[in-house]
Design a protein around this motif. Structure first.
Motif, PDB file in Angstrom:
ATOM      1  N   ASP A   1      -0.439   8.864  -0.093  1.00 10.92           N
ATOM      2  CA  ASP A   1      -0.814   7.460  -0.302  1.00 10.92           C
ATOM      3  C   ASP A   1      -1.700   6.956   0.829  1.00 10.92           C
ATOM      4  O   ASP A   1      -2.633   6.172   0.600  1.00 10.92           O
ATOM      5  CB  ASP A   1       0.444   6.592  -0.397  1.00 10.92           C
ATOM      6  CG  ASP A   1       1.227   6.864  -1.683  1.00 10.92           C
ATOM      7  OD1 ASP A   1       0.619   7.337  -2.654  1.00 10.92           O
ATOM      8  OD2 ASP A   1       2.452   6.612  -1.695  1.00 10.92           O
TER       9      ASP A   1
ATOM     10  N   THR B   1      -5.410   4.780   1.450  1.00  9.76           N
ATOM     11  CA  THR B   1      -5.126   3.436   1.965  1.00  9.76           C
ATOM     12  C   THR B   1      -5.946   3.185   3.227  1.00  9.76           C
ATOM     13  O   THR B   1      -5.854   3.939   4.192  1.00  9.76           O
ATOM     14  CB  THR B   1      -3.630   3.276   2.277  1.00  9.76           C
ATOM     15  OG1 THR B   1      -2.867   3.585   1.112  1.00  9.76           O
ATOM     16  CG2 THR B   1      -3.323   1.849   2.706  1.00  9.76           C
TER      17      THR B   1
ATOM     18  N   ASP C   1      -2.758  -3.796 -15.458  1.00  8.01           N
ATOM     19  CA  ASP C   1      -3.351  -4.690 -14.461  1.00  8.01           C
ATOM     20  C   ASP C   1      -2.806  -6.111 -14.597  1.00  8.01           C
ATOM     21  O   ASP C   1      -2.581  -6.808 -13.601  1.00  8.01           O
ATOM     22  CB  ASP C   1      -4.878  -4.680 -14.613  1.00  8.01           C
ATOM     23  CG  ASP C   1      -5.576  -5.452 -13.514  1.00  8.01           C
ATOM     24  OD1 ASP C   1      -5.011  -5.551 -12.412  1.00  8.01           O
ATOM     25  OD2 ASP C   1      -6.682  -5.970 -13.759  1.00  8.01           O
TER      26      ASP C   1
ATOM     27  N   ASP D   1       0.845  -6.208 -12.991  1.00  4.15           N
ATOM     28  CA  ASP D   1       1.145  -5.754 -11.634  1.00  4.15           C
ATOM     29  C   ASP D   1       1.192  -6.924 -10.662  1.00  4.15           C
ATOM     30  O   ASP D   1       1.063  -8.094 -11.049  1.00  4.15           O
ATOM     31  CB  ASP D   1       0.154  -4.677 -11.171  1.00  4.15           C
ATOM     32  CG  ASP D   1      -1.274  -5.204 -11.059  1.00  4.15           C
ATOM     33  OD1 ASP D   1      -1.464  -6.439 -11.145  1.00  4.15           O
ATOM     34  OD2 ASP D   1      -2.203  -4.392 -10.888  1.00  4.15           O
TER      35      ASP D   1
ATOM     36  N   TYR E   1      -7.766  -3.562 -10.304  1.00  2.99           N
ATOM     37  CA  TYR E   1      -7.195  -2.424  -9.568  1.00  2.99           C
ATOM     38  C   TYR E   1      -5.768  -2.180 -10.081  1.00  2.99           C
ATOM     39  O   TYR E   1      -5.013  -3.131 -10.313  1.00  2.99           O
ATOM     40  CB  TYR E   1      -7.144  -2.702  -8.071  1.00  2.99           C
ATOM     41  CG  TYR E   1      -8.496  -2.679  -7.395  1.00  2.99           C
ATOM     42  CD1 TYR E   1      -8.890  -1.583  -6.641  1.00  2.99           C
ATOM     43  CD2 TYR E   1      -9.362  -3.764  -7.500  1.00  2.99           C
ATOM     44  CE1 TYR E   1     -10.123  -1.558  -6.008  1.00  2.99           C
ATOM     45  CE2 TYR E   1     -10.608  -3.746  -6.871  1.00  2.99           C
ATOM     46  CZ  TYR E   1     -10.976  -2.634  -6.131  1.00  2.99           C
ATOM     47  OH  TYR E   1     -12.197  -2.600  -5.519  1.00  2.99           O
ATOM     48  N   ILE E   2      -5.397  -0.906 -10.228  1.00  4.99           N
ATOM     49  CA  ILE E   2      -4.025  -0.562 -10.605  1.00  4.99           C
ATOM     50  C   ILE E   2      -3.528   0.548  -9.687  1.00  4.99           C
ATOM     51  O   ILE E   2      -4.324   1.243  -9.044  1.00  4.99           O
ATOM     52  CB  ILE E   2      -3.906  -0.124 -12.081  1.00  4.99           C
ATOM     53  CG1 ILE E   2      -4.645   1.202 -12.315  1.00  4.99           C
ATOM     54  CG2 ILE E   2      -4.401  -1.191 -13.021  1.00  4.99           C
ATOM     55  CD1 ILE E   2      -4.376   1.799 -13.679  1.00  4.99           C
ATOM     56  N   ASP E   3      -2.220   0.718  -9.653  1.00  3.74           N
ATOM     57  CA  ASP E   3      -1.604   1.734  -8.803  1.00  3.74           C
ATOM     58  C   ASP E   3      -2.121   3.126  -9.182  1.00  3.74           C
ATOM     59  O   ASP E   3      -2.264   3.453 -10.370  1.00  3.74           O
ATOM     60  CB  ASP E   3      -0.083   1.677  -8.949  1.00  3.74           C
ATOM     61  CG  ASP E   3       0.619   2.656  -8.021  1.00  3.74           C
ATOM     62  OD1 ASP E   3       0.714   2.367  -6.827  1.00  3.74           O
ATOM     63  OD2 ASP E   3       1.046   3.717  -8.518  1.00  3.74           O
TER      64      ASP E   3
ATOM     65  N   ARG F   1       0.183   5.125 -11.468  1.00  2.63           N
ATOM     66  CA  ARG F   1       0.177   4.658 -12.855  1.00  2.63           C
ATOM     67  C   ARG F   1      -1.067   5.155 -13.577  1.00  2.63           C
ATOM     68  O   ARG F   1      -1.005   5.537 -14.758  1.00  2.63           O
ATOM     69  CB  ARG F   1       0.225   3.122 -12.884  1.00  2.63           C
ATOM     70  CG  ARG F   1       1.483   2.502 -12.326  1.00  2.63           C
ATOM     71  CD  ARG F   1       2.694   2.809 -13.199  1.00  2.63           C
ATOM     72  NE  ARG F   1       2.555   2.323 -14.552  1.00  2.63           N
ATOM     73  CZ  ARG F   1       2.836   1.081 -14.950  1.00  2.63           C
ATOM     74  NH1 ARG F   1       3.281   0.197 -14.054  1.00  2.63           N
ATOM     75  NH2 ARG F   1       2.710   0.719 -16.209  1.00  2.63           N
TER      76      ARG F   1
ATOM     77  N   THR G   1     -11.011   1.919  -3.515  1.00  2.00           N
ATOM     78  CA  THR G   1      -9.569   1.680  -3.460  1.00  2.00           C
ATOM     79  C   THR G   1      -9.269   0.389  -2.714  1.00  2.00           C
ATOM     80  O   THR G   1     -10.102  -0.126  -1.959  1.00  2.00           O
ATOM     81  CB  THR G   1      -8.838   2.846  -2.759  1.00  2.00           C
ATOM     82  OG1 THR G   1      -9.340   2.973  -1.410  1.00  2.00           O
ATOM     83  CG2 THR G   1      -9.047   4.144  -3.508  1.00  2.00           C
TER      84      THR G   1
ATOM     85  N   LYS H   1      -2.952   0.949  -2.139  1.00  2.00           N
ATOM     86  CA  LYS H   1      -2.573   2.106  -2.956  1.00  2.00           C
ATOM     87  C   LYS H   1      -3.092   1.985  -4.388  1.00  2.00           C
ATOM     88  O   LYS H   1      -2.636   2.685  -5.275  1.00  2.00           O
ATOM     89  CB  LYS H   1      -1.053   2.258  -2.980  1.00  2.00           C
ATOM     90  CG  LYS H   1      -0.435   2.527  -1.616  1.00  2.00           C
ATOM     91  CD  LYS H   1       1.080   2.651  -1.718  1.00  2.00           C
ATOM     92  CE  LYS H   1       1.704   2.876  -0.349  1.00  2.00           C
ATOM     93  NZ  LYS H   1       3.189   2.987  -0.421  1.00  2.00           N
ATOM     94  N   THR H   2      -4.050   1.081  -4.596  1.00  2.00           N
ATOM     95  CA  THR H   2      -4.595   0.874  -5.938  1.00  2.00           C
ATOM     96  C   THR H   2      -6.045   1.333  -5.994  1.00  2.00           C
ATOM     97  O   THR H   2      -6.710   1.477  -4.972  1.00  2.00           O
ATOM     98  CB  THR H   2      -4.508  -0.608  -6.347  1.00  2.00           C
ATOM     99  OG1 THR H   2      -5.285  -1.397  -5.420  1.00  2.00           O
ATOM    100  CG2 THR H   2      -3.072  -1.092  -6.331  1.00  2.00           C
TER     101      THR H   2
ATOM    102  N   CYS I   1      -9.876   1.115  -8.381  1.00  2.00           N
ATOM    103  CA  CYS I   1     -10.668   0.373  -9.360  1.00  2.00           C
ATOM    104  C   CYS I   1     -10.783   1.212 -10.633  1.00  2.00           C
ATOM    105  O   CYS I   1     -11.515   2.202 -10.664  1.00  2.00           O
ATOM    106  CB  CYS I   1     -12.048   0.064  -8.782  1.00  2.00           C
ATOM    107  SG  CYS I   1     -13.129  -0.846  -9.916  1.00  2.00           S
TER     108      CYS I   1
END
Length: 739
Positions: free
Chosen positions: A280, A284, A674, A677, A684-686, A689, A716, A719-720, A722
């Motif tokens: 992660d 990050t 999205d 969350d 942006y999503i994890d 996921r 990024t 931790k998400t 695009c």
């Protein structure tokens, strides 16, 4: 591709053809099973194909290839469009884009003499198995109940086998039953190993570990075979002193081998959590980590969290910041581009140490013999005038020790295990001190030229210093010029060559013996100190130039520490074997809790100390000295991920085409995630996921490789990632091959 043939791509096509060749048999088996389970008839497929043939306006026994594939899907077999076309090309007669379906129907007819040849769908219903010449025949129905019935039949055979008493006579029927049970066991074991080997081939370290495990167990099995061999030919007497001594030694080695394998697997699994956190951190940014830390502090103040919750949260965040700091420090020290995966580099170091634990060299076996001898010397059983020898007198067979000797074994073993646990605790403290020194050095490296780093800041908390350093790292991340992946890989290859110029390449016995490497390394350093000038020594140690300013509070002989760490873990495995072979066989049922208590320190060593020691040593050793082959492994990993990106685009688009879906369906699913969350509708999503969604659309990526792909290709935020950029990659314009 026409101008220059790539042998790797050519090999991939050959593997593809071989895979499709195997899929033909799989297709026949799955369709036959579907017909039986659903009580259908083979003529049902024929009727569907004849109907398609009549509808195309030309009843000639040929139907469209895609129509044939859709028909087979209805009858239990799914195959991608491309693989099915290859299968048709290899196996069946074609005319334009049509295929002669009668040939495929002939392939679905069970061969004469097989079980299915008598099923109702294929004119035969059931199969009979003769359990014994004086037993009734048992009818086994085919279908979904068949596995359960087979299990029941095998269970009945095992029950009959175990029901024999010492007064029963040995008969041919009983030998045949034993042979059948062993054959079933061998078949199941080989099938399982084949599946496991096929899975592990995708992962080099898993495959290497599997080979070493099977190799060690094969050696132990060979020893037992030799024991049986010498008894079979009356070289030694079965049940005599020689037999029991060989059997005891064989069981000791067997328990040691199994213990080392299980211990390595436990360490491997326990390290996955730490590796996942570092994965992660790969994507990050430093400022996102600082923001996360401040947000957590504010949340704890608002919620008035209890002190132990604050301590746990701050400790976890401090570890994350330290790992990010070490990541950035490594990149800065060795002038590596940002796409270099420090997580993959640490993983390579850890995995190599874990794999080495499985295979014990001659030094390890010598250590086992010395420990075994020392153990019985401490219990007094090797002394000629001991109570043990007086109790035995002239006995010719070793029997269980009496209560006094058993108590001595308990206390001596507890002493041995306690000393090992204390040694691992001391090693843990030692590595922690050295790691803290490296972290302080990294903080100074980033803050030495900054206004925020003044003498009074030495009084600040460690978290404040880490945050200050991360803010400097944030600025360097923003200022870093963007370069292409190829240019970054070229820089890394150049650095690997520079580092590898002066590194010793071990060959022969030294290649696989850490002890010989340690001795030769010490001798080489002494020779350099005595026989080289200062200029020559600086030239030899040029790869250490970046670390010269690091002053550790304690000496760090890297090879010696590695040797001690490896032998601590091997010793722990040896003690498991001694516990099973020297302590457990001599105890009474009432003393089982005492024996279990002896295993507790060993379990603590395995589940707690071993993973922590390996992780801390990997960070310290990997930062102190970069090994060329580990660096090369990271470069190969990046090349592989870059190639897998193209495979992802192709396979996902092929999946969409096959299922009649479009990229907008993926977008809808990602937008739904999205909206729900923590940061709604920010695009942006994890990352995890996103990986799960892509897996549902036909492409599987390991967690670590997907994090590397995100690092290489996409923007990024914490931790998400695009997801719009990912969807652009998957657009049909980028996947013309799949369409």
């Amino acid at each position: 591709g026409t101008w220059k043939v790539d042998p790797k791509k050519l090999s991939a096509v050959i593997d593809h053809i071989r895979e499709v060749e195997e899929l033909n048999d799989t297709m026949v088996q799955q369709i036959q099973t579907h017909i039986v389970d659903n009580r259908l008839k083979l003529n049902s497929i024929r009727e569907d194909m004849n109907k398609i043939d009549s509808e195309d306006g030309n009843v000639d026994g040929f139907i469209d290839i895609e129509a044939l594939r859709q028909t087979l899907i209805k009858f239990g077999f799914k195959l991608s469009r491309h693989k099915f076309h290859t299968l048709v090309l290899l196996k069946y007669e074609t005319k334009g884009t049509t295929v002669k379906f009668e040939q495929l129907l002939d392939a679905l007819v069970p061969r004469t003499g097989t079980v299915l040849a008598s099923h109702a769908s294929f004119q035969i219903l059931s199969v009979y198995v003769c359990m014994d010449c004086d037993r009734d025949l048992i009818s086994l129905p085919l279908g979904k109940e068949l596995p359960l019935v087979i299990f029941q039949v095998v269970g009945t055979m095992v029950e009959r086998f175990l029901a024999a008493t010492s007064t029963d006579k040995l008969t041919i029927e009983r030998v045949l039953l034993s042979t059948l049970l062993l054959i079933i066991f061998v078949v199941v074991l080989e099938a399982g190993l084949h599946k496991l080997d096929h899975f592990c081939k995708k992962y080099h370290k898993y495959h290497e570990m599997l080979n070493k495990v099977t190799g060690e167990l094969m050696v132990v099995g060979l020893i037992y075979l030799l024991v049986k061999f010498v008894c079979y030919f009356n070289i030694i007497e079965y049940g005599g002193v020689q037999y029991y001594s060989l059997d005891a030694a064989d069981m000791l080695l067997f328990f040691v081998a199994v213990a080392l394998v299980l211990q390595s697997l436990v360490i491997f699994v326990r390290l996955r959590e730490a590796n996942a956190e570092i994965d992660d951190l790969t994507i990050t940014k430093a400022h996102a980590l600082v923001t996360m830390a401040k947000t957590q502090e504010e949340a704890m103040e608002v919620n008035k969290a209890l002190w132990f919750k604050k301590y746990r949260t701050r400790s976890k965040m401090r570890v994350l910041m330290e790992n990010k700091l070490m990541d950035a420090f490594f990149h800065k020290t060795y002038e590596l581009p940002s796409i270099f995966s420090f997580a993959k580099y640490l993983r390579e170091i850890q995995d190599s140490h874990i794999v080495d634990l499985i295979e014990v060299d001659i030094l390890g076996w010598a250590m086992l013999l010395i420990l075994f001898t020392t153990f019985f010397a401490f219990t007094g059983e090797l002394q000629q005038n001991s109570a043990y020898h007086k109790a035995k007198g002239n006995a010719t067979v070793i029997t269980a020790p009496d209560d006094q000797l058993y108590v001595q074994r308990i206390w001596v073993f507890a002493l041995f295990v306690g000393l090992l646990t204390l040694g691992m605790l001391a090693m843990s403290i030692y590595l922690r001190v050295l790691n803290n020194a490296v972290i302080k050095h990294a903080i100074k490296a980033f803050l030495s030229n900054e206004d925020v780093y003044q003498p009074e800041n030495y009084l600040a908390t460690k978290e404040d210093e880490l945050m200050s350093a991360l803010l400097v790292i944030k600025q360097s991340e923003n200022d870093e010029a963007e370069i292409t992946v190829d240019a970054a890989i070229e820089i890394m290859q150049k650095r690997a060559e520079e580092i590898g110029k002066n590194q010793k390449v071990y060959t022969g016995l030294a290649k696989n013996s850490l002890f010989i490497q340690m001795v030769t390394s010490s001798a080489r350093k002494m020779n350099l100190n005595n026989n080289t000038t200062t200029d020559e020594q600086d030239k030899v140690d040029i790869y250490k130039e970046k670390m010269k300013s690091l002053k550790l509070p304690l000496p760090f002989p890297r090879k010696l520490v590695q040797f001690c760490l490896q032998n601590f873990l091997i010793l722990n495995g040896l003690y498991y074997g001694m516990l099973m072979s020297c302590v457990f066989p001599s105890i009474s049922p009432s003393d089982i809790p005492k024996a279990i208590a002896l295993a507790i320190p060993l379990l603590i060593n395995t589940f707690f100390f071993a993973p922590h020691l390996l992780h801390r040593f990997a960070i310290l050793s990997g930062t102190w000295k970069v090994e060329r082959h580990k660096l090369s492994a990271v470069i190969e990993h990046l090349n592989e991920v870059e190639e897998m990106k193209n495979a992802m685009v192709t396979q996902i688009n092929a999946f969409l085409l096959d299922k009649g879906k479009e990229i907008k369906h993926i977008r809808e699913e990602l937008e739904k995630i999205d909206r729900n969350d923590e940061h709604q509708k920010d695009g942006y999503i994890d990352v995890e996921r996103l990986r799960e969604v892509l897996k549902n659309y036909g492409f599987k990526f390991s967690r670590h490789k997907f994090h590397t792909l995100v690092l290489l290709e996409y923007r990024t935020k914490g931790k998400t990632v695009c997801f719009d950029e990912v969807l652009k990659t998957l657009s049909p314009r980028r996947a013309t091959i799949a369409l």
